[in-house]
Design an enzyme around this catalytic site. Sequence first.
Site, PDB file in Angstrom:
ATOM      1  N   ASP A   1       0.645  -1.661  -0.305  1.00 23.42           N
ATOM      2  CA  ASP A   1      -0.017  -0.109   0.257  1.00 23.42           C
ATOM      3  C   ASP A   1       0.800   1.125  -0.198  1.00 23.42           C
ATOM      4  O   ASP A   1       1.802   1.190   0.692  1.00 23.42           O
ATOM      5  CB  ASP A   1      -0.493   0.162   1.113  1.00 23.42           C
ATOM      6  CG  ASP A   1      -1.955   0.816   1.007  1.00 23.42           C
ATOM      7  OD1 ASP A   1      -2.642   1.174  -0.289  1.00 23.42           O
ATOM      8  OD2 ASP A   1      -2.447   1.856   1.932  1.00 23.42           O
TER       9      ASP A   1
ATOM     10  N   ASN B   1     -10.561  -3.650  -5.061  1.00 22.29           N
ATOM     11  CA  ASN B   1      -9.986  -2.186  -6.019  1.00 22.29           C
ATOM     12  C   ASN B   1     -10.794  -1.913  -7.447  1.00 22.29           C
ATOM     13  O   ASN B   1      -9.792  -1.246  -7.771  1.00 22.29           O
ATOM     14  CB  ASN B   1      -8.699  -2.485  -6.375  1.00 22.29           C
ATOM     15  CG  ASN B   1      -7.805  -2.114  -5.087  1.00 22.29           C
ATOM     16  OD1 ASN B   1      -7.178  -3.016  -4.862  1.00 22.29           O
ATOM     17  ND2 ASN B   1      -8.080  -1.685  -4.001  1.00 22.29           N
TER      18      ASN B   1
END
Length: 249
Positions: A29, A77
């Site tokens: 991330d 996502n």
Amino acid sequence: MGLFSRKKTRQAEEVDFSNLPRHIAIILDGNGRWAQKRGLPRTAGHAAGAETFRRVATYCKDIGLEYLTVYAFSTENWKRPPQEVETIMSLLEKYLYEAIERMERDKVKMEFFGDVSVLSPKLRDLIARTREISRHYEGCQVNICLNYGGRDELLRAVRTYAEAYRNDAAPELTEENFSRYLYSAGIPDPDLMIRPGGELRQSNFLLWQSAYAEWYFTDTLWPDFTDREIDRAIADYQHRDRRFGGIKV
Ligand code: IPE
Ligand code: IPE
Ligand code: MG
């Protein structure tokens, strides 16, 4: 004080390589913020993050880690702008294509967790080829989580189990039996979970498998992540007292 804190930092990074965690899982991330900080499009962050992954995976293999699992694309996502999703998918293609070319040399076993059936035919083909070549390797295993969600994984496992015993008496459903229906079947649970990028949440990653994992959070954005940072996380882990609900004897 200055001397003390320097010493402390050095100690904190000292890894006992004879006693590594068997399985490390990382949430990749911070790519977007890394790019935005530099005035670049978010997609440039994903390209940089792919390079970091290559470096870190090589390091983990070199130190003798058995299992590395990385979260590359979640079931959530898909909410991102189509152009960003497309770039991530084409970076994955590029990554796998290059990984296949180097596999004979690296001998890293690669697996994929997640529902890959909805990915492009080209990606599915690369995944199938990577899996096929990997079958013969026995060293470090890298699991790439693609279109992966922990809840989705659990629901799939329940459905597959129910389907398998539709007409037969089902064996007792134990934790061990149930684990065989997960993407991670046969792989030990992660000992250490690392989340770069500063967020303090799980984001639907390895919900079942992380029950007793030790977490390591850092503000470092994924593209800036280094081998030293892996060392720091492992050293920190090695100072933890894992009790699994028991008491220290
Ligand atoms: C992680 O980086 C990559 C994926 C989720 C695909 P992000 O794109 O989430 O980066 P930030 O969190 O926005 O910085
Ligand atoms: C987690 O990161 C998923 C991956 C790294 C693949 P996100 O950026 O999607 O997580 P949230 O939205 O901050 O929880
Ligand atoms: Mg993010």
